[in-house]
Design a protein around this motif. Sequence first.
Motif, PDB file in Angstrom:
ATOM      1  N   VAL A  77     129.203 -43.164  31.619  1.00  0.00           N
ATOM      2  CA  VAL A  77     130.480 -43.235  32.172  1.00  0.00           C
ATOM      3  C   VAL A  77     131.240 -44.609  31.024  1.00  0.00           C
ATOM      4  CG1 VAL A  77     131.936 -44.420  33.991  1.00  0.00           C
ATOM      5  CG2 VAL A  77     129.870 -42.856  34.520  1.00  0.00           C
ATOM      6  N   ALA A 114     132.275 -43.065  28.125  1.00  0.00           N
ATOM      7  CA  ALA A 114     133.781 -42.227  28.263  1.00  0.00           C
ATOM      8  C   ALA A 114     134.882 -43.083  28.168  1.00  0.00           C
ATOM      9  CB  ALA A 114     133.738 -41.502  29.953  1.00  0.00           C
ATOM     10  N   CYS A 174     138.649 -41.015  27.495  1.00  0.00           N
ATOM     11  CA  CYS A 174     139.387 -40.105  28.413  1.00  0.00           C
ATOM     12  C   CYS A 174     139.654 -40.772  29.880  1.00  0.00           C
ATOM     13  CB  CYS A 174     138.415 -38.945  28.428  1.00  0.00           C
ATOM     14  SG  CYS A 174     136.690 -39.122  29.213  1.00  0.00           S
ATOM     15  N   GLN A 229     140.993 -38.758  33.622  1.00  0.00           N
ATOM     16  CA  GLN A 229     139.899 -37.959  34.198  1.00  0.00           C
ATOM     17  C   GLN A 229     138.805 -37.714  32.884  1.00  0.00           C
ATOM     18  OE1 GLN A 229     141.779 -34.407  35.561  1.00  0.00           O
ATOM     19  NE2 GLN A 229     142.184 -35.192  37.658  1.00  0.00           N
ATOM     20  N   LEU A 230     137.562 -37.411  33.272  1.00  0.00           N
ATOM     21  CA  LEU A 230     136.740 -37.368  32.335  1.00  0.00           C
ATOM     22  C   LEU A 230     137.007 -35.851  31.579  1.00  0.00           C
ATOM     23  CD1 LEU A 230     133.401 -37.746  34.562  1.00  0.00           C
ATOM     24  CD2 LEU A 230     134.222 -39.317  32.545  1.00  0.00           C
ATOM     25  N   CYS A 231     136.994 -36.007  30.385  1.00  0.00           N
ATOM     26  CA  CYS A 231     137.077 -34.998  29.466  1.00  0.00           C
ATOM     27  C   CYS A 231     135.952 -33.839  29.625  1.00  0.00           C
ATOM     28  CB  CYS A 231     137.233 -35.207  27.925  1.00  0.00           C
ATOM     29  SG  CYS A 231     135.815 -35.868  27.184  1.00  0.00           S
ATOM     30  N   GLU A 232     135.847 -32.703  29.163  1.00  0.00           N
ATOM     31  CA  GLU A 232     134.759 -31.759  29.228  1.00  0.00           C
ATOM     32  C   GLU A 232     133.709 -32.201  28.730  1.00  0.00           C
ATOM     33  OE1 GLU A 232     133.556 -27.151  27.863  1.00  0.00           O
ATOM     34  OE2 GLU A 232     135.777 -27.623  28.220  1.00  0.00           O
ATOM     35  N   CYS A 239     132.458 -35.440  28.094  1.00  0.00           N
ATOM     36  CA  CYS A 239     132.220 -36.423  29.013  1.00  0.00           C
ATOM     37  C   CYS A 239     131.728 -36.083  30.190  1.00  0.00           C
ATOM     38  CB  CYS A 239     133.249 -37.637  29.177  1.00  0.00           C
ATOM     39  SG  CYS A 239     133.674 -38.522  27.617  1.00  0.00           S
ATOM     40  N   ARG A 240     132.394 -35.011  30.879  1.00  0.00           N
ATOM     41  CA  ARG A 240     131.961 -34.704  32.144  1.00  0.00           C
ATOM     42  C   ARG A 240     130.593 -34.076  32.201  1.00  0.00           C
ATOM     43  NH1 ARG A 240     134.769 -33.492  36.531  1.00  0.00           N
ATOM     44  NH2 ARG A 240     136.522 -33.853  35.511  1.00  0.00           N
ATOM     45  N   GLU A 241     130.207 -33.096  31.115  1.00  0.00           N
ATOM     46  CA  GLU A 241     128.997 -32.754  30.669  1.00  0.00           C
ATOM     47  C   GLU A 241     127.687 -33.917  30.799  1.00  0.00           C
ATOM     48  OE1 GLU A 241     128.838 -30.088  27.633  1.00  0.00           O
ATOM     49  OE2 GLU A 241     130.732 -28.620  28.487  1.00  0.00           O
ATOM     50  N   VAL A 273     128.140 -36.834  31.879  1.00  0.00           N
ATOM     51  CA  VAL A 273     127.746 -37.514  33.207  1.00  0.00           C
ATOM     52  C   VAL A 273     126.826 -36.600  34.062  1.00  0.00           C
ATOM     53  CG1 VAL A 273     128.853 -38.504  35.162  1.00  0.00           C
ATOM     54  CG2 VAL A 273     129.584 -39.109  32.852  1.00  0.00           C
ATOM     55  N   ASN A 274     127.262 -35.362  33.931  1.00  0.00           N
ATOM     56  CA  ASN A 274     126.720 -34.383  34.939  1.00  0.00           C
ATOM     57  C   ASN A 274     125.104 -34.295  34.475  1.00  0.00           C
ATOM     58  OD1 ASN A 274     128.565 -33.286  36.548  1.00  0.00           O
ATOM     59  ND2 ASN A 274     128.936 -31.871  35.485  1.00  0.00           N
TER      60      ASN A 274
END
Length: 131
Positions: free
Chosen positions: A41, A44, A50, A80-83, A85-87, A89-90
């Motif tokens: 996080v 990010a 992002c 919002q998390l970009c793609e 960063c989302r990946e 963090v997930n």
Amino acid sequence: MGSISLQQFQEQVGELLLRHRSLLDILSKYQQSNGAVNRSVVKAITECGCIEVNAGKQPYTADMTIEQARSVLGTHMKGQLCENCREAVNAEMGRNLFYLSALCNVLDLHLDYIVEEESTRCSTLGFFNLS
């Protein structure tokens, strides 16, 4: 792919975890994975940009209604998390959940029961649950 239950995930973790079966190993890996969630996080924010953090004192007063508090209290986060960063963090949250499940296995606890109990506690205590 269909949804997997918490029990199924916990059983899968039990089958896969070979190397770090010791309670102490699991505790240290769980703590390490929690740090990795936090770091993903932070990256990010500081590397990607992002999301941004703009923190300050929350404008809460004791005489506010719940609706008023909801409307004025914020997350301190913008964006919002970009793609990518989302990946990231997930993935880190998944690893964290893996070691939480492993900890439950070693302690003979059931993650689905823990979630149900916490949900019941939240429903019963409402807004006073985490204060």
